[in-house]
Write a protein that holds these residues in place. Structure first.
Motif, short mmCIF file in Angstrom:
data_model
loop_
_atom_site.label_atom_id
_atom_site.label_comp_id
_atom_site.label_asym_id
_atom_site.label_seq_id
_atom_site.Cartn_x
_atom_site.Cartn_y
_atom_site.Cartn_z
N LEU A 142 0.83 -1.20 0.00
CA LEU A 142 0.00 0.00 0.00
C LEU A 142 0.86 1.25 0.00
CD1 LEU A 142 -2.92 1.05 0.08
CD2 LEU A 142 -2.81 0.95 2.58
N ALA A 143 1.94 1.26 0.79
CA ALA A 143 2.85 2.41 0.82
C ALA A 143 3.49 2.63 -0.54
CB ALA A 143 3.92 2.20 1.89
N ALA A 144 3.87 1.55 -1.20
CA ALA A 144 4.48 1.67 -2.52
C ALA A 144 3.48 2.18 -3.55
CB ALA A 144 5.04 0.31 -2.95
N ARG A 145 2.23 1.73 -3.44
CA ARG A 145 1.22 2.13 -4.43
C ARG A 145 0.82 3.59 -4.27
NH1 ARG A 145 -4.43 1.83 -4.24
NH2 ARG A 145 -4.44 0.44 -2.43
N LEU A 146 0.65 4.03 -3.03
CA LEU A 146 0.18 5.40 -2.78
C LEU A 146 1.33 6.41 -2.68
CD1 LEU A 146 -2.58 4.73 -0.08
CD2 LEU A 146 -2.92 5.23 -2.52
N GLY A 147 2.52 5.91 -2.39
CA GLY A 147 3.64 6.83 -2.17
C GLY A 147 3.61 7.51 -0.83
N LEU A 148 2.76 7.04 0.09
CA LEU A 148 2.60 7.64 1.42
C LEU A 148 3.08 6.67 2.49
CD1 LEU A 148 -0.92 9.22 0.87
CD2 LEU A 148 1.28 10.43 0.97
N GLY B 44 6.38 5.65 1.78
CA GLY B 44 6.30 5.80 0.33
C GLY B 44 7.25 6.88 -0.14
N ARG B 45 7.42 6.98 -1.43
CA ARG B 45 8.39 7.93 -2.00
C ARG B 45 8.02 9.38 -1.71
NH1 ARG B 45 4.79 6.43 -5.67
NH2 ARG B 45 3.93 7.97 -7.14
N LEU B 46 6.73 9.65 -1.44
CA LEU B 46 6.28 11.02 -1.19
C LEU B 46 6.25 11.37 0.30
CD1 LEU B 46 3.25 11.09 -3.67
CD2 LEU B 46 5.61 11.86 -4.09
N ALA B 47 6.57 10.41 1.15
CA ALA B 47 6.48 10.64 2.59
C ALA B 47 7.68 10.04 3.33
CB ALA B 47 5.18 10.04 3.13
N PRO B 48 8.90 10.46 2.96
CA PRO B 48 10.08 9.91 3.63
C PRO B 48 10.19 10.38 5.07
CG PRO B 48 10.69 11.75 2.23
CD PRO B 48 9.24 11.49 1.97
N ARG B 49 10.79 9.55 5.92
CA ARG B 49 11.04 9.90 7.31
C ARG B 49 12.50 9.62 7.62
NH1 ARG B 49 6.18 10.38 10.38
NH2 ARG B 49 7.54 10.56 12.18
N SER B 50 13.05 10.37 8.57
CA SER B 50 14.45 10.17 8.94
C SER B 50 14.63 9.13 10.03
CB SER B 50 15.05 11.50 9.42
OG SER B 50 14.33 12.00 10.54
N THR B 51 13.53 8.70 10.66
CA THR B 51 13.60 7.70 11.72
C THR B 51 12.55 6.61 11.50
OG1 THR B 51 12.06 8.96 13.11
CG2 THR B 51 14.42 9.37 13.43
N VAL B 52 12.77 5.45 12.11
CA VAL B 52 11.83 4.34 12.05
C VAL B 52 10.82 4.50 13.17
CG1 VAL B 52 11.59 1.85 12.26
CG2 VAL B 52 13.53 2.81 11.01
N LEU B 53 9.54 4.34 12.86
CA LEU B 53 8.51 4.49 13.88
C LEU B 53 8.32 3.23 14.71
CD1 LEU B 53 5.69 6.45 11.98
CD2 LEU B 53 7.20 7.31 13.77
N ALA C 207 -5.99 -3.45 16.90
CA ALA C 207 -4.94 -2.67 16.23
C ALA C 207 -5.61 -1.62 15.36
CB ALA C 207 -4.04 -3.58 15.39
N ALA C 208 -4.79 -0.81 14.72
CA ALA C 208 -5.29 0.17 13.76
C ALA C 208 -4.23 0.37 12.70
CB ALA C 208 -5.61 1.50 14.44
N VAL C 209 -4.68 0.75 11.51
CA VAL C 209 -3.77 1.01 10.39
C VAL C 209 -4.02 2.42 9.88
CG1 VAL C 209 -5.37 -0.09 8.77
CG2 VAL C 209 -3.00 0.22 8.11
N SER C 210 -2.98 3.12 9.49
CA SER C 210 -3.14 4.48 8.99
C SER C 210 -2.33 4.71 7.73
CB SER C 210 -2.71 5.51 10.05
OG SER C 210 -1.30 5.53 10.21
N ILE C 211 -2.78 5.69 6.97
CA ILE C 211 -2.05 6.21 5.81
C ILE C 211 -1.68 7.65 6.17
CG2 ILE C 211 -2.17 6.83 3.37
CD1 ILE C 211 -4.31 4.62 3.08
N SER C 212 -0.42 8.00 6.12
CA SER C 212 -0.01 9.30 6.64
C SER C 212 1.06 9.93 5.76
CB SER C 212 0.53 9.15 8.07
OG SER C 212 1.73 8.38 8.06
N GLY C 213 1.29 11.21 6.01
CA GLY C 213 2.33 11.92 5.29
C GLY C 213 2.22 13.41 5.47
#
Length: 271
Positions: free
Chosen positions: A96-102, A122-131, A218-224
């Protein structure tokens, strides 16, 4: 009995030493650990030496500073891979992250916080740390709102007294009255949103994941970034994607919907 108490105390002290490294300071001097734990210098040095021999910490040869060692990575990897939600969610979240880029994140509740089991960028939502492994407040996140759906109003107030609903931005929900109203809306539409409630410039959509018994586990989110998520124009698209992802994970955990029906689908979204 005295021996058992001594062994328990040693374990507790070692755990407290390791816990110091979880507070945002990756490299520490012995004196830093002494100050944080309240243990004596000789006790702290002895514990660090033992933990180093077991690879739970390692010491930089030049600076003499300690940091967490490879054994903690091994333990963390084994623990997360054994978690049933992680097993069901990992590949789906990555795709999902690869498809949406988020960013796509999965979390569970641990006490008064949410705990990240995994995240992919995703490519549009890079982070400098692992959550993964981090904890965040329940009331100020889309993931947390979904996890709170599993509790009634009285249970939420007992878990999170109103004085603990800290404001992180002007948009944070800091009263149970506002939180109750928000959760009623989340329940009605099947997903939660968060727009700059925890951090400026960030937003997300999230949906709850249920176990075989129907309990929210649990819960799942799409973020960026706010401009990339663009809820004003993409809310329906992203809400549908996150609900479908949550339902797929729920099915993998054995959930078949209320009274044996298929899992719910998104009935409608806000304009």
């Amino acid at each position: 009995m005295a021996s058992d108490q001594g062994n328990n105390q040693s374990v507790e002290r070692a755990a407290s030493v390791l816990g110091v490294f979880l507070d945002g300071h990756p490299e520490l001097r012995v004196t830093d650990v002494v100050k944080a734990t309240g243990l004596g210098t000789s006790t702290t040095s002895r514990l660090l030496t033992t933990l180093e021999s077991l690879e739970f910490v390692e010491r930089d040869a030049l600076s003499g500073l300690y940091r967490l060692g490879s054994a903690t990575i091994t333990l963390g990897g084994v623990a997360v891979n054994q978690h049933p939600v992680h097993r069901e969610a990992r590949q789906l979240a990555q795709e999902l992250a690869a498809r949406l880029g988020l960013g796509v994140n999965v979390a569970v509740r641990r006490g008064t916080s949410l705990f990240y089991l995994l995240n992919f960028e995703g490519r549009l939502a890079p982070r400098s740390t692992v959550l993964t492994g981090q904890r965040k407040p329940l009331h100020a996140t889309g993931l947390g709102k979904c996890l709170l759906l599993g509790l009634g109003p009285a249970e939420r107030r007992e878990l999170l007294p109103e004085e603990t609903l800290h404001g992180f931005t002007p948009r944070t929900l800091t009263s149970h009255t506002r939180l109750d109203a928000e959760l009623d809306e989340v329940h009605r539409r099947g997903y939660a949103t968060e727009v700059e409630e925890l951090a400026h410039g960030r937003s997300c959509v999230a949906a709850p994941v249920r176990s075989r018994s129907g309990e929210i586990v649990a819960a799942v989110s799409i973020s960026g970034p706010l401009s990339t998520v663009a809820l004003d124009s993409r809310e329906e698209e992203l809400a549908r994607a996150v609900v479908e992802a949550a339902d797929s994970i729920s099915v993998g955990l054995g959930y078949v919907g209320p009274l044996g029906n298929a899992p719910h689908t998104l009935e409608g979204t806000r304009s």
